[in-house]
Design a protein around this motif. Structure first.
Motif, PDB file in Angstrom:
ATOM      1  N   SER A  82       1.023  -1.172   0.066  1.00 35.44           N
ATOM      2  CA  SER A  82      -0.087   0.045  -0.075  1.00 35.44           C
ATOM      3  C   SER A  82       1.080   1.265  -0.101  1.00 35.44           C
ATOM      4  CB  SER A  82      -0.856  -0.127   1.411  1.00 35.44           C
ATOM      5  OG  SER A  82      -1.603   1.334   1.530  1.00 35.44           O
ATOM      6  N   ALA A  87      -3.826   4.353  -4.023  1.00 28.43           N
ATOM      7  CA  ALA A  87      -3.753   4.044  -5.315  1.00 28.43           C
ATOM      8  C   ALA A  87      -5.087   3.242  -5.804  1.00 28.43           C
ATOM      9  CB  ALA A  87      -2.658   3.113  -5.841  1.00 28.43           C
ATOM     10  N   VAL A  88      -6.142   3.784  -5.313  1.00 24.80           N
ATOM     11  CA  VAL A  88      -7.568   3.184  -5.851  1.00 24.80           C
ATOM     12  C   VAL A  88      -8.008   3.913  -6.901  1.00 24.80           C
ATOM     13  CG1 VAL A  88      -8.048   2.804  -3.177  1.00 24.80           C
ATOM     14  CG2 VAL A  88      -9.164   4.696  -4.465  1.00 24.80           C
ATOM     15  N   ASP A  89      -8.788   3.258  -7.703  1.00 25.53           N
ATOM     16  CA  ASP A  89      -9.427   3.583  -9.000  1.00 25.53           C
ATOM     17  C   ASP A  89     -10.669   4.417  -8.662  1.00 25.53           C
ATOM     18  OD1 ASP A  89     -10.601   3.978 -11.417  1.00 25.53           O
ATOM     19  OD2 ASP A  89      -9.591   2.462 -12.410  1.00 25.53           O
ATOM     20  N   GLU A  90     -10.677   5.390  -8.644  1.00 20.37           N
ATOM     21  CA  GLU A  90     -12.010   6.494  -8.076  1.00 20.37           C
ATOM     22  C   GLU A  90     -13.221   6.093  -9.159  1.00 20.37           C
ATOM     23  OE1 GLU A  90     -10.398  10.914  -9.400  1.00 20.37           O
ATOM     24  OE2 GLU A  90     -10.594  10.276  -7.332  1.00 20.37           O
ATOM     25  N   TYR A  91     -12.948   5.740 -10.047  1.00 16.92           N
ATOM     26  CA  TYR A  91     -14.186   5.558 -10.995  1.00 16.92           C
ATOM     27  C   TYR A  91     -14.953   4.302 -10.705  1.00 16.92           C
ATOM     28  CZ  TYR A  91     -12.229   9.520 -13.428  1.00 16.92           C
ATOM     29  OH  TYR A  91     -11.919  10.793 -13.538  1.00 16.92           O
ATOM     30  N   LEU A  92     -14.157   3.289  -9.944  1.00 17.45           N
ATOM     31  CA  LEU A  92     -14.589   1.849  -9.740  1.00 17.45           C
ATOM     32  C   LEU A  92     -14.956   1.914  -8.377  1.00 17.45           C
ATOM     33  CD1 LEU A  92     -11.804  -0.601 -10.969  1.00 17.45           C
ATOM     34  CD2 LEU A  92     -13.546   0.382 -12.218  1.00 17.45           C
ATOM     35  N   THR A  93     -15.893   1.088  -7.983  1.00 11.75           N
ATOM     36  CA  THR A  93     -16.748   1.176  -6.801  1.00 11.75           C
ATOM     37  C   THR A  93     -15.664   0.412  -5.878  1.00 11.75           C
ATOM     38  OG1 THR A  93     -17.604  -1.074  -6.860  1.00 11.75           O
ATOM     39  CG2 THR A  93     -18.845   0.880  -7.539  1.00 11.75           C
ATOM     40  N   GLU A  96     -15.344  -3.183  -7.120  1.00  9.69           N
ATOM     41  CA  GLU A  96     -14.809  -3.550  -8.361  1.00  9.69           C
ATOM     42  C   GLU A  96     -13.149  -3.295  -8.197  1.00  9.69           C
ATOM     43  OE1 GLU A  96     -18.381  -1.954 -11.245  1.00  9.69           O
ATOM     44  OE2 GLU A  96     -16.943  -0.691 -10.301  1.00  9.69           O
ATOM     45  N   ASP A  99     -12.147  -6.717  -6.518  1.00 11.64           N
ATOM     46  CA  ASP A  99     -12.242  -7.662  -7.438  1.00 11.64           C
ATOM     47  C   ASP A  99     -11.355  -7.900  -8.677  1.00 11.64           C
ATOM     48  OD1 ASP A  99     -13.792 -10.069  -8.531  1.00 11.64           O
ATOM     49  OD2 ASP A  99     -14.744  -8.471 -10.092  1.00 11.64           O
ATOM     50  N   MET A 100     -11.017  -6.458  -8.915  1.00  8.67           N
ATOM     51  CA  MET A 100     -10.062  -6.166  -9.970  1.00  8.67           C
ATOM     52  C   MET A 100      -8.749  -6.965  -9.614  1.00  8.67           C
ATOM     53  SD  MET A 100      -8.739  -3.127 -11.901  1.00  8.67           S
ATOM     54  CE  MET A 100      -8.046  -2.202 -10.501  1.00  8.67           C
ATOM     55  N   ILE A 101      -8.321  -6.650  -8.372  1.00  7.01           N
ATOM     56  CA  ILE A 101      -7.013  -7.018  -8.000  1.00  7.01           C
ATOM     57  C   ILE A 101      -6.798  -8.407  -7.696  1.00  7.01           C
ATOM     58  CG2 ILE A 101      -5.212  -6.806  -5.962  1.00  7.01           C
ATOM     59  CD1 ILE A 101      -6.255  -3.841  -5.658  1.00  7.01           C
ATOM     60  N   ASP A 145      -7.393   1.015  -0.136  1.00  5.13           N
ATOM     61  CA  ASP A 145      -5.990   0.628  -0.640  1.00  5.13           C
ATOM     62  C   ASP A 145      -5.143  -0.429   0.303  1.00  5.13           C
ATOM     63  OD1 ASP A 145      -4.058   1.579  -2.540  1.00  5.13           O
ATOM     64  OD2 ASP A 145      -2.813   1.982  -0.845  1.00  5.13           O
ATOM     65  N   GLY A 148      -6.575  -3.568  -0.714  1.00  7.31           N
ATOM     66  CA  GLY A 148      -6.104  -4.025  -1.985  1.00  7.31           C
ATOM     67  C   GLY A 148      -4.680  -4.811  -1.799  1.00  7.31           C
ATOM     68  N   ALA A 149      -4.021  -4.338  -0.844  1.00  5.14           N
ATOM     69  CA  ALA A 149      -2.756  -5.097  -0.521  1.00  5.14           C
ATOM     70  C   ALA A 149      -2.838  -6.284   0.088  1.00  5.14           C
ATOM     71  CB  ALA A 149      -1.725  -4.024   0.366  1.00  5.14           C
TER      72      ALA A 149
END
Ligand SMILES: Nc1ncnc2c1ncn2[C@@H]1O[C@H](COP(=O)(O)OP(=O)(O)O)[C@@H](O)[C@H]1O
Ligand SMILES: [Mg+2]
Lengths: 330, 268
Positions: A82, A87-93, A96, A99-101, A145, A148-149
């Motif tokens: 992290s 580093a989150v994608d702000e357009y994704l929920t 999402e 899930d992408m990661i 974030d 995500g890690a």
């Protein structure tokens, strides 16, 4: 003992800036290392090298038993990162994003979805799970974030200034989350500018400044290195702080630091309550009024001040300070 | 690294970019609005002057393929700006710390921009039909025309991908791209017939790949009226071949360059 992170003699230069100047790190498996230093000390550079994002100019490193330079992909399978800025994608929920990661870790569609929901629950983001991350507060983004890690439950985790920029409440939240992870046996390398954060979370602390390690040990060892207790006195009349200093300095075991605008005087002492009483008596005799007085254990702020000659926030004259410490150590 | 997992990683990234198009529809609106405006402005402001007998109808038919070409070339800047933004926000760092295929971020990105271009081409074709543009060939040839535009745009996307990984901010990508793309799309047969250009400009335009895509699309849509004198120069007499050669060369150079830059990139 096995080591989750071992780095030897890491050097990284950017033009004439030497971001890292020969850093060695060892982190036993299952422990927390706090990498502590002011802005520009080289913390992020160090994390980026250990997480395969940057190649060092010299030195070697192993993370989770895998050579960072020879097998970066192998390292990436075993770490979570992290970074300093969420580093989150702000357009994704939130869902999402996680899930992408999961998909990119090749967990498979079902496992990715399950893991995303699990983490959202664990980080108390389930209410916001299906909202774009754009609508999240700073603290929520940070937690997302960090989640995500953790998607692939990596054995080694790197957190670069996980609480910088957070309000006090979110910071305490984040500390709880991190303590939970560590209790689960994850090895953690954490960077921070906050001395209390390292004190609270880390088993071992490495203090760096200008790309060099200037001290290391447990929080207690570092405090011991700086001397025992601190006498902390606030005088009533700002004009008499200097006088108080001259009067009390013979009682201390090191130089007193005066902060005139706060009317305060801070001095390392040994001898406990007896020194305190003695100091108050002398001030009383001299007719210097006292607003506040205390005896306290050194904080890591004091450690930094003693080691570098400057507070953690600023970094002038640090080169000299390093030399003093080196001499002091001999 | 198996090809299969590289493809699936690319698909994950492409899906992520497409979600953004869905969440921020303004993006698509604005990328199509300006070409629609171009169609209308050129068709009705210049149309009459350039094509006095026809009242502008013939010019409008001539114009549409040019606007298509210009729009898809400009559309490629989205690739670069999007990547530069991801670098800036640290999202590329996150991707680079994952055990995913290192090429997936760029293949995913360039692929989702093809989808974006397809959407833009649909909107623009409908506008074109409204102002009197017609396809006068078979459906298959027309499809070939659209594919030619997309292939060319795909190649330019990779140039922009490299630029996006190289320069520090989305704004810089946009400005840098405009400086190059404006002359490329205007010193061409996009808006005016080449015989109106003075000597050196004309030579440049004849070899400009944007002219070739435009010429190729016009031929495939049947937008070149019978009796028009043939173009001069090898490129414009073999526009499809010349465009494809360009696309292949650009891809051969810029796919490896962009990928190398991705591996080196760092957030700032
Ligand atoms: N990409 C870069 N280009 C040039 N200098 C850099 C770059 N990254 C870091 N630096 C310099 O290296 C030093 C260490 O930076 P960094 O590791 O980010 O410190 P920290 O994370 O402790 O604040 C700083 O002096 C910084 O200015
Ligand atoms: Mg940093």
């Amino acid at each position: 003992m096995t080591y989750a992170i071992q780095a030897r003699d890491l050097v990284k230069r950017y033009g004439d800036v030497t971001a890292l100047d020969g850093v060695d790190l060892t982190v036993p498996t299952g422990t927390v290392l706090g990498l502590l230093g002011p802005n520009g000390a080289g913390k992020t550079t160090c994390v980026r090298i250990l997480t395969t994002l940057l190649r060092p100019d010299a030195g070697t490193a192993e993370v989770a038993g895998v050579d960072v330079l020879a097998d970066p992909r192998g390292v990436r399978q075993r770490i979570g990162l992290s970074g300093q800025y969420a580093a989150v994608d702000e357009y994704l929920t939130g869902f999402e994003n996680l899930d992408m990661i999961g998909r990119l870790y090749h967990l498979g569609a079902r496992r990715s979805r399950e893991r995303a929901r699990e983490l959202l629950r664990q980080f108390r983001l389930d209410d916001a799970a299906d909202r774009p991350a754009k609508t999240y507060s700073g603290g929520m983004r940070r937690r997302l974030d960090l989640a995500g890690a953790l998607v692939a439950s990596p054995p080694v985790l790197f957190l670069d200034e996980p609480t910088t920029g957070l309000d006090p409440r979110s910071r305490t939240d984040m500390w709880e989350v991190i303590q939970g992870l560590v209790a689960g046996g994850t090895t953690l390398l954490l960077t921070t500018q906050y001395l209390e954060e390292a004190d609270l979370l880390a088993d071992e602390i490495v203090v760096i400044d200008h790309g060099r390690i200037i001290a290391q040990g447990t929080a207690d060892q570092l405090k011991a290195q700086v001397g025992g207790e601190r006498l902390d006195i606030t005088v009533a009349d700002p004009a008499r702080v200097g006088e108080a200093k001259r009067l009390l300095e013979p009682l201390g075991v090191g130089p007193a630091v005066v902060e005139e605008h706060r009317r305060s005087l801070l001095m390392p002492v040994s001898g406990g309550a007896a020194v305190l009483i003695n100091a108050l008596r002398q001030l009383d005799v001299a007719g210097i009024g006292v607003d506040d007085v205390g005896l306290r254990r050194p904080t890591l702020d004091d450690v930094f001040l003693t080691l570098t000659g400057h507070a953690a926030e600023e970094s002038e004259n640090a080169g000299e300070a390093v030399e003093q410490v080196r001499e002091g150590a001999r | 690294m198996s090809v299969l997992s590289a493809l699936s990683d690319g698909a994950v990234i492409a899906k992520r970019n497409l979600i953004k198009i869905k969440r921020v529809p303004d993006l698509l609106v604005f990328t199509t609005l300006s070409p629609i405006m171009f169609v209308l402005l050129f068709a009705y402001v210049f149309g009459g002057a350039i094509d006095q007998q026809g009242g502008g109808q013939a010019y409008r038919e001539f114009l549409i393929a040019g606007i298509f070409a210009q729009t898809v070339v400009f559309g490629a800047t989205i690739t670069g700006a999007g990547l530069a933004e991801d670098v800036k926000k640290g999202i590329i760092d996150r991707f680079r710390s994952l055990p995913m295929s290192p090429s997936a971020v760029l293949t995913g990105r360039t692929f989702s921009d093809v989808v974006n271009n397809v959407l833009v081409l649909i909107v623009m074709s409908l506008t074109g039909l409204l102002v009197g543009w017609r396809i006068r060939t078979s459906a298959l040839e027309a499809l070939g025309g659209f594919l030619l535009l997309l292939v060319f745009a795909y190649a330019i996307s990779w140039v922009m991908a490299w630029v996006g990984m190289l320069v520090p901010s989305p704004e810089v990508v946009n400005n840098a791209a405009f400086i190059v793309i404006f002359p490329l799309t205007f010193v061409a047969n996009t808006f005016v017939p080449l015989n109106t250009l003075p000597g050196p400009l004309r030579t440049f335009a004849e070899w400009n790949p944007v002219s070739a895509v435009t010429q190729g699309a016009r031929e495939l849509f049947g937008n070149i009226p019978p009796g028009t004198p043939p173009p001069t120069g090898w490129a414009l007499n073999h526009p499809v071949m010349y465009t494809l050669i360009w696309a292949v060369v650009v891809l051969a150079v810029f796919v490896p360059l962009a990928n190398a830059q991705y591996r080196r990139s760092a957030s700032r």
